[in-house]
Each structure stands twice: as C-alpha cells, then as structure tokens.
Design a protein around this motif. Structure first.
Motif, PDB file in Angstrom:
ATOM      1  N   GLU A  25     -17.000 -69.781  33.039  1.00  0.00           N
ATOM      2  CA  GLU A  25     -18.302 -69.644  34.018  1.00  0.00           C
ATOM      3  C   GLU A  25     -17.855 -68.595  34.788  1.00  0.00           C
ATOM      4  OE1 GLU A  25     -22.194 -70.495  33.226  1.00  0.00           O
ATOM      5  OE2 GLU A  25     -22.110 -72.207  32.360  1.00  0.00           O
ATOM      6  N   PHE A  26     -18.008 -67.739  35.074  1.00  0.00           N
ATOM      7  CA  PHE A  26     -18.024 -67.552  36.233  1.00  0.00           C
ATOM      8  C   PHE A  26     -19.003 -66.879  37.090  1.00  0.00           C
ATOM      9  CE2 PHE A  26     -14.073 -66.815  34.003  1.00  0.00           C
ATOM     10  CZ  PHE A  26     -12.518 -67.707  34.508  1.00  0.00           C
ATOM     11  N   ALA A  27     -18.659 -66.738  38.354  1.00  0.00           N
ATOM     12  CA  ALA A  27     -19.664 -65.833  38.860  1.00  0.00           C
ATOM     13  C   ALA A  27     -19.655 -64.089  39.909  1.00  0.00           C
ATOM     14  CB  ALA A  27     -20.764 -66.526  40.040  1.00  0.00           C
ATOM     15  N   LEU A  28     -20.547 -63.804  39.243  1.00  0.00           N
ATOM     16  CA  LEU A  28     -20.466 -62.019  40.399  1.00  0.00           C
ATOM     17  C   LEU A  28     -21.459 -62.261  41.271  1.00  0.00           C
ATOM     18  CD1 LEU A  28     -19.259 -59.335  37.832  1.00  0.00           C
ATOM     19  CD2 LEU A  28     -17.650 -60.678  38.725  1.00  0.00           C
ATOM     20  N   VAL A  29     -20.321 -62.262  43.060  1.00  0.00           N
ATOM     21  CA  VAL A  29     -21.612 -62.274  43.734  1.00  0.00           C
ATOM     22  C   VAL A  29     -21.956 -60.616  44.267  1.00  0.00           C
ATOM     23  CG1 VAL A  29     -22.397 -62.740  45.939  1.00  0.00           C
ATOM     24  CG2 VAL A  29     -21.015 -63.950  44.078  1.00  0.00           C
ATOM     25  N   LEU A  30     -22.736 -59.717  44.384  1.00  0.00           N
ATOM     26  CA  LEU A  30     -23.051 -58.471  44.730  1.00  0.00           C
ATOM     27  C   LEU A  30     -24.178 -57.990  45.895  1.00  0.00           C
ATOM     28  CD1 LEU A  30     -23.080 -57.761  41.154  1.00  0.00           C
ATOM     29  CD2 LEU A  30     -21.627 -57.167  42.309  1.00  0.00           C
ATOM     30  N   PRO A  31     -23.268 -58.521  46.701  1.00  0.00           N
ATOM     31  CA  PRO A  31     -24.301 -58.232  48.295  1.00  0.00           C
ATOM     32  C   PRO A  31     -24.356 -56.447  48.304  1.00  0.00           C
ATOM     33  CG  PRO A  31     -21.749 -59.406  48.340  1.00  0.00           C
ATOM     34  CD  PRO A  31     -21.820 -58.953  47.474  1.00  0.00           C
ATOM     35  N   GLY A  32     -25.880 -56.739  48.878  1.00  0.00           N
ATOM     36  CA  GLY A  32     -26.114 -55.351  48.539  1.00  0.00           C
ATOM     37  C   GLY A  32     -26.666 -54.413  47.679  1.00  0.00           C
ATOM     38  N   ARG A  33     -26.851 -55.121  46.471  1.00  0.00           N
ATOM     39  CA  ARG A  33     -27.255 -53.928  45.366  1.00  0.00           C
ATOM     40  C   ARG A  33     -28.180 -53.995  44.664  1.00  0.00           C
ATOM     41  NH1 ARG A  33     -22.404 -52.614  47.138  1.00  0.00           N
ATOM     42  NH2 ARG A  33     -21.103 -51.535  46.366  1.00  0.00           N
ATOM     43  N   ASP A  34     -29.120 -53.649  44.342  1.00  0.00           N
ATOM     44  CA  ASP A  34     -30.659 -54.203  44.062  1.00  0.00           C
ATOM     45  C   ASP A  34     -30.159 -54.523  42.382  1.00  0.00           C
ATOM     46  OD1 ASP A  34     -30.180 -51.603  42.391  1.00  0.00           O
ATOM     47  OD2 ASP A  34     -31.230 -50.454  43.803  1.00  0.00           O
ATOM     48  N   LEU A  35     -31.605 -54.029  42.016  1.00  0.00           N
ATOM     49  CA  LEU A  35     -31.189 -54.731  40.166  1.00  0.00           C
ATOM     50  C   LEU A  35     -30.266 -54.143  39.701  1.00  0.00           C
ATOM     51  CD1 LEU A  35     -31.982 -57.256  38.484  1.00  0.00           C
ATOM     52  CD2 LEU A  35     -33.897 -56.644  38.348  1.00  0.00           C
ATOM     53  N   ALA A  36     -30.453 -52.959  39.784  1.00  0.00           N
ATOM     54  CA  ALA A  36     -30.441 -51.848  38.446  1.00  0.00           C
ATOM     55  C   ALA A  36     -29.013 -51.455  39.177  1.00  0.00           C
ATOM     56  CB  ALA A  36     -31.494 -50.720  39.004  1.00  0.00           C
ATOM     57  N   GLN A  37     -28.285 -52.014  40.103  1.00  0.00           N
ATOM     58  CA  GLN A  37     -27.263 -51.852  40.248  1.00  0.00           C
ATOM     59  C   GLN A  37     -26.249 -52.417  39.893  1.00  0.00           C
ATOM     60  OE1 GLN A  37     -27.397 -50.787  44.376  1.00  0.00           O
ATOM     61  NE2 GLN A  37     -26.992 -48.729  44.527  1.00  0.00           N
ATOM     62  N   ALA A  38     -26.635 -53.629  39.960  1.00  0.00           N
ATOM     63  CA  ALA A  38     -26.238 -55.214  39.262  1.00  0.00           C
ATOM     64  C   ALA A  38     -25.766 -55.153  37.971  1.00  0.00           C
ATOM     65  CB  ALA A  38     -27.085 -56.545  40.047  1.00  0.00           C
ATOM     66  N   VAL A  39     -26.911 -54.798  37.815  1.00  0.00           N
ATOM     67  CA  VAL A  39     -26.605 -54.756  36.180  1.00  0.00           C
ATOM     68  C   VAL A  39     -26.508 -53.568  35.311  1.00  0.00           C
ATOM     69  CG1 VAL A  39     -28.922 -54.441  34.148  1.00  0.00           C
ATOM     70  CG2 VAL A  39     -29.420 -55.351  35.884  1.00  0.00           C
ATOM     71  N   GLU A  40     -25.455 -52.604  36.076  1.00  0.00           N
ATOM     72  CA  GLU A  40     -24.942 -51.637  35.444  1.00  0.00           C
ATOM     73  C   GLU A  40     -23.479 -51.620  36.232  1.00  0.00           C
ATOM     74  OE1 GLU A  40     -23.324 -47.070  36.782  1.00  0.00           O
ATOM     75  OE2 GLU A  40     -25.508 -47.935  38.097  1.00  0.00           O
TER      76      GLU A  40
END
Length: 268
Positions: free
Chosen positions: A162-177
C-alpha cells in the motif's frame, strides 16, 4: 563521570562543578556521543551543533569545507530517516508527521486530499514469482506513482503493498483526476519487461480533508474505507465520496459498473 557529562551536554545543562576538567579530545568524544544519541532520537539540529563543537575542539575553528561536509552529512542522514529502505519513497513515519503538519495549516476552502493505493492481488505475485520479484514490482510501482505528481505532492509507502499519495492544495475533483491518471498509467504499463505474463493493476481510495476530517487518523480511515470500496466494486478503480450527497462513486470507465458498495460514512 562521563555518562553524567554526556547527559548534561544532551540536555543543555551545566556540567557539575566537581567534574574534573577534560582534555579537548575527551570533550570532543563527549560531544560526538551526544550527537549520536540526539540523532537516534531524531533531534538533528542539536546533533549537528554537537558535531560542530567536536570538530572545533579537535581542529580549532573548522574550515568551511569541513562545515559543508557536516551539513551535507546531516541533511543526508535526515533524508534517509524519512525514506523507505526498499522503494526509496517516503516512509510511514514521515507520512504521519507531514499529514499532521499539513492538516494544521490546510486552507479549508481547498482542503487536502489523500489517496491510498493498493496493488491488486499482490499476494499472488509473491506466491507465483517470489518475494524478491515482488520487491521489484514495488520499486517499479513507486516510479509509476511518482511519474506525474504535481509540485508539493508526494508518495509514501504506507505499508506492505500500500502507498499513499498526498496532494496538498488540490480539491477533490483534481485529486480524483490525478489518481485516475495514475491508475490508468499503471494498468497500461508494459509489465512484461519484468515477466512475460505479469499484469498489475491498483485500487485507490481518495479522501478529502475538510471541516469534518480534522486529524490524520480520520483522514487515513476515510481513504482506507474508500480503497476497500474500490476493491469490492471489482478492483482496478478509483473510489471517492461525492461532495454533494456523499455517495461513493468510481472514477472514469469504472463508474459504469453496476454494483458500487455504499459504506457507512465515518463520524466522530
């Protein structure tokens, strides 16, 4: 006597008055011991200060190149303490610390997104090809996950496969994309360069930190729940909770699947 002196140096306390004076070499040894103890505890700045003191005692004021070397060693040691030894991605310790820091400063108008990624049927890969081969798959996985991450985002090994991608400053739509692009990239990758019959896919759960998610455990718990929803919905998919209505959906083509489980939303 030396143990007490080391303790005093580490704690920044004065050395006892009845302690016999030490030679520069002995004091340098004590500073070095203090630095090693502090480094083991993760107190890198204090450890670096003691190392500089040791060098001064042994050589007088250290030349600039010696200070530069110590700074490089300090930076390298700190970076290594943050990295997973197998994949060179960030480790779980760094993930937890960085998430806590980010959540304390997150702009709730945008939020913070976390994607948990799990390799589908990875146990079968290990059982079929062996753990050393599985390690190569994990290393390649990190390369693919890192390939198109935006600036300020990072990948960390959460544990096992398992890995984690941390996406600061991104809203949900951007993170899903971003997550869906990573899933597609991994599914399309030519894994036959590792083995002729190897095919690898991942399932991903994307959580969005907002007002109701205020700490690391809740954010990870939400992403983990969505990850297993993606697996229950057939794997090789990205699951997320819609901003409106709170229903769990799958991104991309997987969204057309007939059965998408709806787990109970975590509260409290």
């Amino acid at each position: 006597m030396e143990t007490g002196t080391v303790r005093a140096l580490v704690q920044g306390a004065p050395v006892a008055e009845d302690t016999p004076p030490l030679s520069p070499r002995n004091r340098a040894a004590l500073h070095t011991a203090a630095a090693e103890r502090l480094a083991a505890e993760g107190s890198w700045e204090q450890a670096y200060t003691h190392l500089c003191s040791a060098v001064r005692l042994l050589q007088g004021e250290p030349p600039q190149d010696e200070l530069d070397r110590l700074r490089r060693e300090h930076a390298e040691a700190r970076e290594q303490s943050r990295r997973d030894s197998l994949t060179a991605s960030y480790n779980r310790r760094y993930l937890d610390e960085r998430l806590a820091a980010l959540l304390s400063e997150v702009d709730l108008r945008i939020g913070l997104c976390l994607a948990l990624v799990d390799i589908d049927h990875f146990k079968l890969v290990n059982d079929t090809h062996g753990h050393l081969f599985g390690d190569r798959v994990l290393q390649r996985m990190v390369t693919e996950l890192d390939a198109a991450l935006p600036e300020t985002a990072f990948c960390a090994r959460y544990g096992g496969e398992e890995f984690a991608l941390v996406l600061p400053g991104r809203d949900l739509a951007q993170a899903v994309e971003i997550s869906e692009q990573a899933r597609e990239r991994i599914a399309r990758f030519d894994w036959s360069e590792l083995h002729d019959e190897l095919r690898v896919t991942v399932s991903i759960g994307v959580a969005h930190a907002e007002g109701r998610i205020a700490d690391v455990d809740r954010l990870i718990g939400e992403a983990d729940q969505l990850l297993y929803t993606a697996k229950a919905a057939g794997r090789n998919a990205v699951a997320y909770r819609a901003a409106r209505g709170g229903h769990v959906r799958l991104a991309g083509a997987a969204g057309a699947r007939r059965s998408i489980p709806q787990p109970v939303r975590t509260t409290g």
